[in-house]
Design a protein around this motif. Structure first.
Motif, PDB file in Angstrom:
ATOM      1  N   THR A 167      37.827 100.885 -84.402  1.00  0.00           N
ATOM      2  CA  THR A 167      38.129  99.975 -83.306  1.00  0.00           C
ATOM      3  C   THR A 167      39.611 100.121 -83.003  1.00  0.00           C
ATOM      4  OG1 THR A 167      38.148  97.658 -82.563  1.00  0.00           O
ATOM      5  CG2 THR A 167      38.461  98.032 -84.920  1.00  0.00           C
ATOM      6  N   ARG A 189      34.521 100.320 -80.386  1.00  0.00           N
ATOM      7  CA  ARG A 189      34.922  98.943 -80.087  1.00  0.00           C
ATOM      8  C   ARG A 189      36.386  98.904 -79.653  1.00  0.00           C
ATOM      9  NH1 ARG A 189      32.918  96.316 -85.670  1.00  0.00           N
ATOM     10  NH2 ARG A 189      35.094  95.653 -85.609  1.00  0.00           N
ATOM     11  N   GLY A 191      39.547  96.026 -79.396  1.00  0.00           N
ATOM     12  CA  GLY A 191      40.015  94.677 -79.685  1.00  0.00           C
ATOM     13  C   GLY A 191      40.759  94.117 -78.494  1.00  0.00           C
ATOM     14  N   GLU A 214      35.778  93.097 -78.456  1.00  0.00           N
ATOM     15  CA  GLU A 214      35.972  92.000 -79.415  1.00  0.00           C
ATOM     16  C   GLU A 214      36.835  90.942 -78.729  1.00  0.00           C
ATOM     17  OE1 GLU A 214      38.060  93.995 -82.505  1.00  0.00           O
ATOM     18  OE2 GLU A 214      36.483  95.451 -82.857  1.00  0.00           O
ATOM     19  N   CYS A 216      38.727  87.488 -78.751  1.00  0.00           N
ATOM     20  CA  CYS A 216      39.312  86.501 -79.667  1.00  0.00           C
ATOM     21  C   CYS A 216      39.915  85.416 -78.776  1.00  0.00           C
ATOM     22  CB  CYS A 216      40.356  87.152 -80.551  1.00  0.00           C
ATOM     23  SG  CYS A 216      39.690  88.557 -81.489  1.00  0.00           S
ATOM     24  N   GLY A 247      35.656  87.255 -82.223  1.00  0.00           N
ATOM     25  CA  GLY A 247      36.467  87.413 -83.426  1.00  0.00           C
ATOM     26  C   GLY A 247      37.512  86.319 -83.498  1.00  0.00           C
ATOM     27  N   ALA A 282      27.507  91.539 -82.323  1.00  0.00           N
ATOM     28  CA  ALA A 282      28.495  91.732 -83.390  1.00  0.00           C
ATOM     29  C   ALA A 282      27.887  92.498 -84.558  1.00  0.00           C
ATOM     30  CB  ALA A 282      29.017  90.378 -83.867  1.00  0.00           C
ATOM     31  N   ARG A 314      37.933  88.473 -87.627  1.00  0.00           N
ATOM     32  CA  ARG A 314      38.969  89.449 -87.864  1.00  0.00           C
ATOM     33  C   ARG A 314      40.144  88.783 -88.559  1.00  0.00           C
ATOM     34  NH1 ARG A 314      40.119  91.720 -82.240  1.00  0.00           N
ATOM     35  NH2 ARG A 314      41.694  92.579 -83.562  1.00  0.00           N
TER      36      ARG A 314
END
Ligand SMILES: [Zn+2]
Length: 319
Positions: A167, A189, A191, A214, A216, A247, A282, A314
Motif C-alpha cells: 500500500t 491499495r 492510503g 483506505e 481514515c 482505517g 477491508a 492502521r
C-alpha cells in the motif's frame, strides 16, 4: 500504555491535538508535526513490554469490534530480533479473548532513506516475509507534489516477489502521485487518496485499476485533508465504483478507534449494510493469507448488518 506500566501519567494527546489545530495550518504542516511524535520509542521496552504494547493496541481494536487489524511498524521494530514471533504472541493473546480476530504486521518503509539504508530495510522486510510479515506501506518525498517513482518501482517489485502486499500513501493533501501510484503494478491499495475527488480521471483510474482506498476519516479531518467530516468524498468514491475500506491511521495521537471510524462513516450516511460492505472490502484487500481471508469472509457472511465492524486499522509507529 507504556506510561501506565511505568507508573507515569499517560501523555495528554487531546491537549496535543488542541495545540496542533491552534498552531499548525491544515495540510502538510500538521502531518509533519504528527510524524515527529511517537507513542514510545521501540527501544523503550524489552520483549515482554513490546508484546504487551502490541497486545494492548490489538485488544483495543478487537474490543471496538474489529475482526481484522493491520498494524504498521517503523523500521526500528522490524529490526528487533524475533519481531514476527513477538507479534504473533501478542495476536494470540488477543485471540484467546476474541477467537474471531486476526492481525497482521505491515512495515512502513520510507523511500527517502539513503540507498544503502533503504536496501537494508527492504532486505529485512523480504526476510521477515518468510516469517509472516504481511505487507509494506510506502512513504516518500515530495509527498504533496509529484515524486519520482524509479526507486519506488524497484521496491514494489521486490515486495511483490517476496509475497508482500503493498500500500502507498498518496493524495492526502493534493492530487499528486495518485495516478502514478495507481499505475504501479503490485500496488493494490492507496492510503488516503482523499483529493482524488478533484479529478474525474483519477476517480476512473482508481475504479478501473480496482485499487482499494483506505479512508481514515478522523485523521483527514484533524490534519485538514478535508475541512469537515461532511466534506469527505467517501460516498463519492463508492458511487464511482471505487473500493473503500476504513482505517484509523495513528489512532493514539488522533484519538480514535476503528469503532469511531465506523460511526463517522455512518454519520456520512452509510447504512449498516454499506458499513458491512466496507468490512468485507477491508478483508478482501487485507494483507493476510488466503486461509485467514476465507475464514474471515465466512464469518462476516454470518453477520447481521447491525453487528458490522472491523476493518483495516492502521497503527503506524507502534514502535
Ligand atoms: Zn496516513
Amino acid at each position: 500504555m507504556l506510561a501506565s506500566r511505568a507508573g507515569r501519567e499517560p501523555y495528554d494527546w487531546s491537549a496535543w491535538r488542541g495545540d496542533l489545530l491552534a498552531e499548525a495550518p491544515p495540510g502538510m504542516a500538521r502531518l509533519q508535526r504528527l510524524s515527529q511524535v511517537f507513542p514510545a520509542p521501540a527501544s523503550a521496552d524489552d520483549d515482554e513490554g513490546f508484546v504487551d504494547r502490541v497486545a494492548d493496541t490489538l485488544l483495543e481494536s478487537a474490543a471496538a469490534g474489529s475482526v481484522f487489524t493491520e498494524v504498521r511498524f517503523g523500521n526500528e521494530s522490524m529490526l528487533r530480533p524475533g519481531f514476527m514471533e513477538l507479534f504473533r504472541r501478542a495476536e494470540q493473546r488477543v485471540r484467546d479473548e476474541y477467537p474471531v480476530f486476526y492481525a497482521e504486521a505491515i512495515a512502513s518503509v520510507l523511500l527517502w532513506y539513503e540507498p544503502d539504508r533503504l536496501a537494508a530495510v527492504v532486505d529485512e522486510c523480504v526476510r521477515a516475509a518468510t516469517e509472516g510479515l504481511a505487507g509494506m506501506d510506502l512513504l516518500y518525498v515530495p509527498y504533496a507534489t509529484e515524486a519520482n517513482w524509479r526507486v519506488g518501482r524497484q521496491v514494489v517489485d521486490r515486495a511483490v516477489d517476496a509475497g508482500l502486499g503493498v500500500t502507498v500513501h498518496a493524495g492526502e493533501f493534493s492530487t499528486a502521485n495518485i495516478g502514478a501510484v495507481a499505475h504501479l503494478d503490485g500496488v493494490t491499495r492507496i492510503g488516503h487518496a482523499t483529493q482524488a475527488f478533484r479529478d474525474p480521471w483519477l476517480l476512473d483510474v482508481l475504479a478501473e485499476r480496482e485499487v482499494t482506498v483506505e479512508c481514515c476519516l478522523s485523521c483527514n479531518v484533524l490534519l485538514g485533508a478535508v475541512p469537515r467530516l461532511a466534506d469527505h468524498p467517501l460516498r463519492r468514491f463508492r458511487a464511482h465504483g471505487i473500493k473503500v475500506a476504513l482505517g484509523t491511521d495513528n489512532p493514539v495521537q488522533i484519538g480514535t478507534t476503528i469503532g469511531d471510524e465506523y460511526a463517522a462513516a455512518a454519520q456520512l450516511g452509510l447504512s449498516d449494510a454499506e458499513l458491512l460492505e466496507l468490512t468485507r472490502t477491508a478483508v478482501r484487500a487485507g494483507f493476510t493469507s488466503e486461509d485467514r481471508r476465507a475464514e474471515l469472509l465466512g464469518h462476516l457472511d454470518g453477520f447481521e448488518p447491525e453487528g458490522a465492524m472491523g476493518g483495516v486499522t492502521r497503527e503506524q509507529r507502534v514502535g
